[in-house]
Design a protein around this motif. Structure first.
Motif, short mmCIF file in Angstrom:
data_model
loop_
_atom_site.label_atom_id
_atom_site.label_comp_id
_atom_site.label_asym_id
_atom_site.label_seq_id
_atom_site.Cartn_x
_atom_site.Cartn_y
_atom_site.Cartn_z
N VAL A 202 34.38 31.65 43.35
CA VAL A 202 34.31 30.92 43.18
C VAL A 202 33.31 29.80 43.51
CG1 VAL A 202 35.95 31.07 40.51
CG2 VAL A 202 36.09 29.64 43.01
N ALA A 203 32.73 29.06 43.07
CA ALA A 203 32.37 27.91 43.89
C ALA A 203 32.74 26.88 44.40
CB ALA A 203 31.17 27.66 42.92
N LEU A 204 33.83 26.37 43.79
CA LEU A 204 35.32 25.38 43.29
C LEU A 204 36.10 25.08 43.45
CD1 LEU A 204 32.99 23.30 40.84
CD2 LEU A 204 32.79 23.08 43.11
N LEU A 205 36.87 25.80 44.10
CA LEU A 205 37.90 26.14 45.25
C LEU A 205 38.80 25.05 45.74
CD1 LEU A 205 40.17 29.07 45.45
CD2 LEU A 205 39.56 28.80 47.89
N CYS A 206 39.94 25.02 44.73
CA CYS A 206 40.68 23.71 45.73
C CYS A 206 42.03 24.13 45.54
CB CYS A 206 41.38 22.50 44.11
SG CYS A 206 42.29 21.77 44.47
N GLY A 207 42.32 23.60 46.96
CA GLY A 207 43.85 23.77 47.55
C GLY A 207 44.60 22.64 47.50
N VAL A 208 45.46 22.84 47.13
CA VAL A 208 46.83 22.28 47.21
C VAL A 208 47.90 22.26 48.17
CG1 VAL A 208 48.43 21.15 45.36
CG2 VAL A 208 46.24 21.72 44.85
N ASP A 209 48.44 21.15 48.64
CA ASP A 209 49.87 20.79 49.06
C ASP A 209 50.90 19.84 48.88
OD1 ASP A 209 51.81 22.53 50.93
OD2 ASP A 209 50.53 22.22 52.98
N GLU A 210 52.05 20.14 49.26
CA GLU A 210 52.58 18.92 49.17
C GLU A 210 53.59 18.64 50.69
OE1 GLU A 210 56.06 19.43 49.91
OE2 GLU A 210 55.72 21.45 49.91
N VAL A 211 53.34 17.38 50.47
CA VAL A 211 54.81 16.58 52.45
C VAL A 211 55.15 16.02 51.52
CG1 VAL A 211 54.35 15.51 53.66
CG2 VAL A 211 52.57 17.26 53.85
N GLY A 212 56.84 16.33 52.31
CA GLY A 212 58.33 15.66 51.84
C GLY A 212 59.09 15.71 50.52
N ARG A 213 59.19 17.07 51.11
CA ARG A 213 60.07 17.70 49.91
C ARG A 213 61.83 17.64 50.16
NH1 ARG A 213 58.58 24.02 46.81
NH2 ARG A 213 60.88 23.11 46.62
N GLY A 214 61.36 17.78 52.04
CA GLY A 214 63.35 17.56 52.75
C GLY A 214 63.56 16.18 53.19
N PRO A 215 62.85 15.34 53.13
CA PRO A 215 63.55 13.75 53.42
C PRO A 215 63.84 13.25 51.91
CG PRO A 215 60.74 13.63 53.67
CD PRO A 215 61.46 15.04 52.89
N GLU B 171 37.26 25.52 39.56
CA GLU B 171 37.51 27.07 38.87
C GLU B 171 38.67 27.70 38.92
OE1 GLU B 171 33.17 28.56 38.42
OE2 GLU B 171 33.05 27.43 40.66
N TRP B 172 39.09 27.09 40.60
CA TRP B 172 40.52 27.88 40.94
C TRP B 172 41.13 26.80 41.49
CZ3 TRP B 172 40.81 33.33 38.95
CH2 TRP B 172 41.74 34.07 39.55
N VAL B 173 42.39 27.55 41.91
CA VAL B 173 43.05 26.80 43.02
C VAL B 173 44.14 27.52 43.35
CG1 VAL B 173 45.16 24.86 42.39
CG2 VAL B 173 43.58 24.61 40.52
N MET B 174 43.97 27.33 44.68
CA MET B 174 45.29 28.03 45.52
C MET B 174 46.15 26.85 45.70
SD MET B 174 43.11 30.50 47.17
CE MET B 174 44.41 31.55 47.54
N ILE B 175 47.32 26.91 45.66
CA ILE B 175 48.49 26.53 45.97
C ILE B 175 49.67 26.63 47.44
CG2 ILE B 175 50.64 25.16 45.12
CD1 ILE B 175 48.90 25.32 42.37
N ASP B 176 50.38 25.97 48.28
CA ASP B 176 50.71 26.52 49.08
C ASP B 176 51.77 26.91 48.84
OD1 ASP B 176 51.53 27.16 51.83
OD2 ASP B 176 52.64 25.39 51.90
N GLY B 177 52.08 27.46 48.88
CA GLY B 177 54.14 28.05 48.74
C GLY B 177 54.33 29.25 47.89
#
Length: 209
Positions: A9-22, A103-109
């Motif tokens: 896809v042309a519009l690929l989104c990456g997603v990640d988080e920080v701060g689950r453990g604090p 168009e599509w999202v790729m998520i860490d985890g």
């Protein structure tokens, strides 16, 4: 990750988080759609980069990405929902805040929140997918800045050093100075101290009657 696994896809989104453990503060997420015409060298898992390198890359990502956005879930939401569901909510908020719909999202985890477009979870994606690496960097820099501000308000807690994680120094500070409004009361170390303090207060009141 092979090109076969990467969505075409042309519009690929990456997603990640920080701060689950604090034990304190929001869980912060980022969503990033990179511009193929403006590649960014050096993208990697934010935890593998120095603070200076993260800050330099964050500025470059903000300047060169097609779009990016942050999302968050506050301590009260974490306490009400639990950290997993609060993280999913923060990810939804980051994707919804993008100026361009991916168009599509790729998520860490290993799991994805409900989204309006197809999504794939990628274990260790922050080291494999440039878009997720970029998101991890933006989220990490944003949360570290929040911890720096919290450190200015409560220097005795040492947030600039431990970033709110349950280190011995942080736990000792809670024992000495008490629980802050920004602490996550559902997290076991904070909850145990709160229960102990409540019991101590109740015993004191009973003894004074």
């Amino acid at each position: 990750m092979s090109e076969l696994q990467r969505p075409k896809v042309a519009l690929l989104c990456g997603v990640d988080e920080v701060g689950r453990g604090p034990l304190i503060g929001a869980v912060v997420t980022a969503a990033v759609i990179l511009d193929p015409a403006k590649p960014i060298a050096g993208l990697a898992d934010s935890k593998k980069l120095t603070e200076k390198k993260r800050q330099l890359l964050a500025a470059e990502i903000k300047q060169n990405a097609l779009c990016w956005a942050l999302g968050r879930a506050e301590p009260s939401e974490i306490d009400a929902l639990n950290i997993l569901h609060a993280t999913m909510l923060a990810m939804q908020r980051a994707v919804a805040a993008l100026a361009i719909q991916p168009e599509w999202v790729m998520i860490d985890g290993n799991r994805c929140p409900p989204l309006a477009m197809p999504a794939t979870a990628v274990v260790k994606g922050d080291a494999l997918i440039p878009e997720i690496s970029a998101a991890s960097i933006l989220a990490k820099v944003a949360r570290d800045e929040e911890m720096a501000l919290l450190h200015q308000r409560y220097p005795q807690f040492g947030f600039a050093d431990h970033k709110g994680y349950p280190t011995a120094a942080h736990l000792a500070a809670i024992q000495q100075y008490g629980i802050l409004a920004e602490h996550r009361r559902s997290f076991k170390p904070v909850r145990l101290i709160a229960e102990r303090d409540a019991l101590s207060c109740a015993n004191t009141e009973q003894g004074s009657r």
